[in-house]
Design an enzyme around this catalytic site. Structure first.
Site, mmCIF file in Angstrom:
data_model
loop_
_atom_site.group_PDB
_atom_site.id
_atom_site.type_symbol
_atom_site.label_atom_id
_atom_site.label_comp_id
_atom_site.label_asym_id
_atom_site.label_seq_id
_atom_site.Cartn_x
_atom_site.Cartn_y
_atom_site.Cartn_z
ATOM 1 N N GLY A 193 -7.208 -39.121 32.771
ATOM 2 C CA GLY A 193 -8.264 -38.117 32.596
ATOM 3 C C GLY A 193 -8.810 -38.199 31.180
ATOM 4 O O GLY A 193 -8.870 -39.277 30.583
ATOM 5 N N THR A 194 -9.176 -37.048 30.632
ATOM 6 C CA THR A 194 -9.762 -37.020 29.282
ATOM 7 C C THR A 194 -8.857 -37.749 28.287
ATOM 8 O O THR A 194 -9.281 -38.679 27.594
ATOM 9 C CB THR A 194 -9.925 -35.547 28.820
ATOM 10 N N VAL A 195 -7.608 -37.348 28.226
ATOM 11 C CA VAL A 195 -6.704 -37.886 27.208
ATOM 12 C C VAL A 195 -6.222 -39.291 27.596
ATOM 13 O O VAL A 195 -6.234 -40.224 26.783
ATOM 14 C CB VAL A 195 -5.503 -36.933 26.998
ATOM 15 N N GLY A 196 -5.816 -39.455 28.857
ATOM 16 C CA GLY A 196 -5.246 -40.728 29.303
ATOM 17 C C GLY A 196 -6.183 -41.902 29.073
ATOM 18 O O GLY A 196 -5.760 -42.970 28.616
ATOM 19 N N LYS A 216 1.997 -29.467 26.540
ATOM 20 C CA LYS A 216 2.692 -28.307 25.942
ATOM 21 C C LYS A 216 3.230 -27.368 27.001
ATOM 22 O O LYS A 216 4.246 -26.699 26.796
ATOM 23 C CB LYS A 216 1.804 -27.558 24.947
ATOM 24 N N LYS A 251 1.763 -23.279 22.264
ATOM 25 C CA LYS A 251 1.767 -24.041 21.008
ATOM 26 C C LYS A 251 2.511 -23.257 19.924
ATOM 27 O O LYS A 251 3.262 -23.838 19.129
ATOM 28 C CB LYS A 251 0.332 -24.341 20.582
ATOM 29 N N LEU A 308 0.689 -42.373 32.699
ATOM 30 C CA LEU A 308 0.516 -41.414 33.799
ATOM 31 C C LEU A 308 -0.723 -40.557 33.536
ATOM 32 O O LEU A 308 -0.745 -39.791 32.577
ATOM 33 C CB LEU A 308 1.743 -40.510 33.916
ATOM 34 N N GLY A 309 -1.745 -40.722 34.358
ATOM 35 C CA GLY A 309 -2.965 -39.924 34.217
ATOM 36 C C GLY A 309 -4.019 -40.672 33.426
ATOM 37 O O GLY A 309 -3.726 -41.265 32.379
ATOM 38 N N GLU A 311 -8.227 -26.938 29.417
ATOM 39 C CA GLU A 311 -7.190 -27.389 30.359
ATOM 40 C C GLU A 311 -7.823 -27.549 31.742
ATOM 41 O O GLU A 311 -8.906 -27.023 32.010
ATOM 42 C CB GLU A 311 -6.069 -26.352 30.436
HETATM 43 N N1 LIG Z 1 -7.859 -32.366 26.573
HETATM 44 C C1 LIG Z 1 -7.349 -32.052 25.409
HETATM 45 O O1 LIG Z 1 -8.047 -31.829 24.431
HETATM 46 C C2 LIG Z 1 -5.893 -31.975 25.244
HETATM 47 C C3 LIG Z 1 -5.031 -32.068 26.289
HETATM 48 N N2 LIG Z 1 -3.699 -31.992 26.093
HETATM 49 C C4 LIG Z 1 -2.785 -32.129 27.218
HETATM 50 O O2 LIG Z 1 -2.911 -33.450 27.731
HETATM 51 C C5 LIG Z 1 -2.663 -33.459 29.125
HETATM 52 C C6 LIG Z 1 -3.837 -34.078 29.839
HETATM 53 O O3 LIG Z 1 -4.992 -33.351 29.560
HETATM 54 P P1 LIG Z 1 -6.438 -33.875 29.984
HETATM 55 O O4 LIG Z 1 -6.494 -35.333 29.875
HETATM 56 O O5 LIG Z 1 -7.387 -33.054 29.240
HETATM 57 O O6 LIG Z 1 -6.466 -33.453 31.503
HETATM 58 P P2 LIG Z 1 -7.329 -34.111 32.672
HETATM 59 O O7 LIG Z 1 -7.332 -33.125 33.764
HETATM 60 O O8 LIG Z 1 -8.618 -34.612 32.156
HETATM 61 O O9 LIG Z 1 -6.454 -35.377 33.062
HETATM 62 C C7 LIG Z 1 -5.293 -35.342 33.827
HETATM 63 C C8 LIG Z 1 -5.371 -36.518 34.785
HETATM 64 O O10 LIG Z 1 -4.127 -36.652 35.439
HETATM 65 C C9 LIG Z 1 -4.381 -36.870 36.821
HETATM 66 N N3 LIG Z 1 -3.244 -36.370 37.593
HETATM 67 C C10 LIG Z 1 -2.723 -35.126 37.562
HETATM 68 N N4 LIG Z 1 -1.672 -35.049 38.428
HETATM 69 C C11 LIG Z 1 -1.543 -36.258 38.998
HETATM 70 C C12 LIG Z 1 -0.660 -36.825 39.953
HETATM 71 N N5 LIG Z 1 0.299 -36.102 40.511
HETATM 72 N N6 LIG Z 1 -0.815 -38.111 40.297
HETATM 73 C C13 LIG Z 1 -1.786 -38.858 39.745
HETATM 74 N N7 LIG Z 1 -2.652 -38.383 38.825
HETATM 75 C C14 LIG Z 1 -2.547 -37.103 38.466
HETATM 76 C C15 LIG Z 1 -5.657 -36.075 37.123
HETATM 77 O O11 LIG Z 1 -6.303 -36.585 38.255
HETATM 78 C C16 LIG Z 1 -6.451 -36.299 35.844
HETATM 79 O O12 LIG Z 1 -7.241 -37.464 35.931
HETATM 80 C C17 LIG Z 1 -2.373 -32.004 29.500
HETATM 81 O O13 LIG Z 1 -1.007 -31.800 29.443
HETATM 82 C C18 LIG Z 1 -3.076 -31.230 28.380
HETATM 83 O O14 LIG Z 1 -2.513 -29.962 28.178
HETATM 84 C C19 LIG Z 1 -3.154 -31.832 24.856
HETATM 85 C C20 LIG Z 1 -3.940 -31.734 23.774
HETATM 86 C C21 LIG Z 1 -5.386 -31.770 23.872
HETATM 87 N N1 LIG Z 2 -7.068 -26.831 26.038
HETATM 88 C C1 LIG Z 2 -6.548 -27.113 24.751
HETATM 89 C C2 LIG Z 2 -6.511 -28.591 24.542
HETATM 90 C C3 LIG Z 2 -5.702 -28.961 23.387
HETATM 91 O O1 LIG Z 2 -4.529 -28.678 23.270
HETATM 92 C C4 LIG Z 2 -7.427 -26.492 23.698
HETATM 93 O O2 LIG Z 2 -8.549 -26.101 24.024
HETATM 94 O O3 LIG Z 2 -6.990 -26.353 22.572
#
Ligand SMILES: NC(=O)C1=CN([C@@H]2O[C@H](COP(=O)(O)OP(=O)(O)OC[C@H]3O[C@@H](n4cnc5c(N)ncnc54)[C@H](O)[C@@H]3O)[C@@H](O)[C@H]2O)C=CC1
Ligand SMILES: N[C@@H](CC=O)C(=O)O
Length: 581
Positions: free
Chosen positions: A262-265, A351, A450, A259-260, A435
């Site tokens: 984005g950066t992490v997915g 989180k 966290k 699911l998703g 975020e």
């Molecule tokens: N970026 C980071 O360094 C870290 C992120 N996280 C957590 O990981 C998760 C994802 O973060 P990122 O990848 O950075 O965010 P992001 O914003 O880059 O990716 C999220 C993706 O999910 C998609 N999305 C959201 N709602 C949707 C829906 N209803 N239907 C379809 N697609 C949907 C968005 O379009 C986006 O592509 C968050 O919970 C964040 O807190 C945790 C640790 C580190």
């Molecule tokens: N937005 C968060 C992402 C990792 O959890 C951060 O900056 O630490």
């Protein structure tokens, strides 16, 4: 405190090429998550040693010159592994044979190791979670490069482990030692659960270097032979010999809905497709089907045929595992809960979700059923929750102090260099640290969530958690620079500790002296200092945000679930498709 140490040896059957480095990283990460520091001993990539011998023999007959050229193979694989670990957020360093003080004597190509600077390696392991050491290579008394005989990385690993009083695991392309080569006698050869040095020597030197076996036998040293990602291993020691009751592990693949993207997915997807033997991605859910999505590291585009915009695919698709990287509570909460109710496992980095009111409904799946995992929710690639939980089980935790938000740390670091707040925030966003709505980072909410998860791991779910939170909003470059001029550094620090039935958490700015462990955190780094119940201090550090550290941590959960599932024999009961959930 001296954390326990494990020596992992990666031979060229595992590290055939650079493309196999992620497997080694996952295996090293598995040990770090379980609370161990790792010395990774590496062989050259497959074929490189032969190639280098042929090259050098054509130009010199000097055995030391030849050894120095051949040793370049281990230097290449070792430095590349260390660099890949760092890129994935793991605090790692390459230590060559000279620096490790690994001395040997005898024939230049068939030398016997005699000494090692174990105290120095232990010291390095206080600072780094992982040291990568070249196998097969040592220095003679005159400082010249010598080799430990073909297959000598086994001997390096056992010698290093013996000197550090560490566990040793030789990782091969088979899940243990068989009575004969299973690749030749397919399905007939039996695997040993336990094997004496004597029998191992009689089976032949194909799987373990005979000199390494003799070394282990003469020192009464036990070790394991295993493959990556496996629960199984052969223990080699004094014996008696014992065949394994379970000859092989199931090789059923996990069907995954992601699911998703984005950066992490996207990072998670890149990891999953590297292991088609373990994972089948059956569906990926995105907002925009037409957006181009490319995995640069694999040089391929995400296949559109696997994309959907329906988050309920997490429940309706036939799958074993849902990986949630959408973020936020809605729809993540409902979907994750429904997927768990329908028998799927869920791994998430969310989180906000885990620290929310949803926890009441989700906690049982994390605790007793072990089908909900969220290591990446804290610390990015740093195994914070596992370490805190392990300390809580063994003697308790008195206090945790930590830098938990990569974005804020990145910005504070930039402010000190007189970069203005807006520019620094834009850079943190472009790097994928912030975020989706950076407000949660800047006001301290992300760090507070966290801290709450850490408090649960440290003090249990039932304690009453009181929290006070202030972020970095409004801090200016001139303010940060002024603090710097006083020899201090501005950091957003979370502290939690118990007082009676209450657990108190505070997130706020601190002016830290340079000698404080937390003061050294640079850019998106997270640092965590845990004061254990017995008075000892445990320190962790690594990249706390960004695609690759977070994806590595998610994959750590995924591999853990896969191993637990295989161990419990749950492979046969994979949930089928549910129509109209
Ligand atoms: N970026 C980071 O360094 C870290 C992120 N996280 C957590 O990981 C998760 C994802 O973060 P990122 O990848 O950075 O965010 P992001 O914003 O880059 O990716 C999220 C993706 O999910 C998609 N999305 C959201 N709602 C949707 C829906 N209803 N239907 C379809 N697609 C949907 C968005 O379009 C986006 O592509 C968050 O919970 C964040 O807190 C945790 C640790 C580190
Ligand atoms: N937005 C968060 C992402 C990792 O959890 C951060 O900056 O630490």
């Amino acid at each position: 405190m001296h954390p326990s140490i494990v020596v992992l040896k990666f031979g060229s059957s595992v590290l055939q090429t650079e493309a196999d480095l992620p497997q080694a990283i996952d295996e090293i990460y598995r040990e770090w998550r379980e609370g161990r520091r790792v010395i990774a001993v590496v062989s050259a990539f497959a074929g490189v040693t032969d190639q280098r011998f042929a090259q050098t023999r054509a130009v010199t007959s000097d055995l030391h010159e030849q050894a120095a050229w051949v040793a370049g193979g281990e230097e290449e694989s070792g430095t590349k592994l260390a660099a890949a670990l760092v890129a994935n957020g793991v605090s790692a360093r390459y230590v060559d044979a000279r620096e490790a003080g690994l001395r040997a004597h005898g024939e230049p190509h068939e030398s016997t190791p005699v000494s090692l600077n174990a105290a120095y390696l232990r010291e390095c392991l206080q600072e780094h979670a992982v040291l990568v050491v070249p196998g097969f290579v040592a220095q003679d008394i005159q400082g010249r490069t010598v080799l430990l005989g073909r297959g000598g990385s086994d001997l390096t690993a056992l010698f290093v482990a013996k000197n550090l009083d560490a566990r040793c695991r030789l990782l091969k392309d088979v899940d243990g030692v068989y009575e004969s080569d299973p690749a030749v006698v397919e399905n007939h050869a039996q695997r040993f659960n336990r094997l004496s040095w004597r029998t191992a020597l009689s089976i032949g030197g194909k799987i373990i270097q005979p000199r390494a076996l003799q070394f282990a036998q003469s020192h009464g040293q036990s070790f394991e032979v295993a493959c990556v990602d496996s629960n199984l291993a052969t223990l080699v020691d004094a014996g008696p010999d014992e065949f394994a009751a379970v000859p092989h592990e199931s090789t059923q693949r996990l069907r995954v809905v992601l699911l998703g993207l984005g950066t992490v997915g996207l990072g998670v997807y890149a990891h999953l497709i590297r292991r088609p033997d373990l994972f089948e991605v059956v569906r990926m859910v995105v907002r925009d089907l037409d957006k181009p999505r490319r995995i640069e590291v694999a040089n391929l585009d995400v296949p559109k045929s696997l994309l959907s915009t329906d988050v309920w695919d997490a429940v309706t698709q036939p799958a074993d595992l849902v990986i949630e990287t959408l973020g936020g509570l809605d729809p993540a909460g409902d979907v994750v809960h429904a997927a768990l109710l329908r028998g799927r496992a869920v791994v998430t980095a969310n989180k906000a979700l885990i620290a929310s009111r949803w926890w009441d409904k989700l906690s049982r799946f994390a605790a007793s059923e072990r089908r909900l995992k969220f290591s990446a929710a804290v610390g990015g690639g740093v195994p914070v929750l596992e370490t805190v939980a392990a300390l809580a089980r063994h003697g308790g935790v008195a206090q945790v102090r930590a830098i938990l938000n990569g974005t804020c740390n990145f910005i504070l670091d930039a402010l000190e260099q007189r970069i203005d707040f807006g520019t620094a925030l834009a850079q943190a966003q472009a790097n994928g640290f912030a975020e989706a709505d950076p407000h949660d980072d800047l006001v301290g909410l992300d760090a507070a969530r966290k801290l709450e998860l850490i408090a649960r791991a440290a003090f249990g779910d039932s304690s009453h958690f009181e929290l006070s939170v202030r972020g970095i909003d409004g801090v200016t470059a001139s303010q940060a620079a002024l603090v710097r001029e006083e020899g201090l550094t501005l950091k957003l620090v979370g502290v939690c500790e118990r007082s009676g039935a209450h657990v108190r958490g505070v997130v706020k700015l601190h002016e830290l002296p340079a000698g404080d462990f937390l003061a050294g955190a640079r850019a998106e780094e997270n640092r965590i200092e845990i004061l254990a119940g017995n008075g000892e201090t445990v320190r962790l550090s690594g990249k706390g945000a960004g695609r690759w550290p977070t994806a590595l941590s998610i994959l750590g959960d995924v591999h853990e679930y896969l191993r637990e599932r295989r161990l419990a024999g749950r492979d046969e009961q994979a949930p089928a498709a549910v129509v109209n959930a």
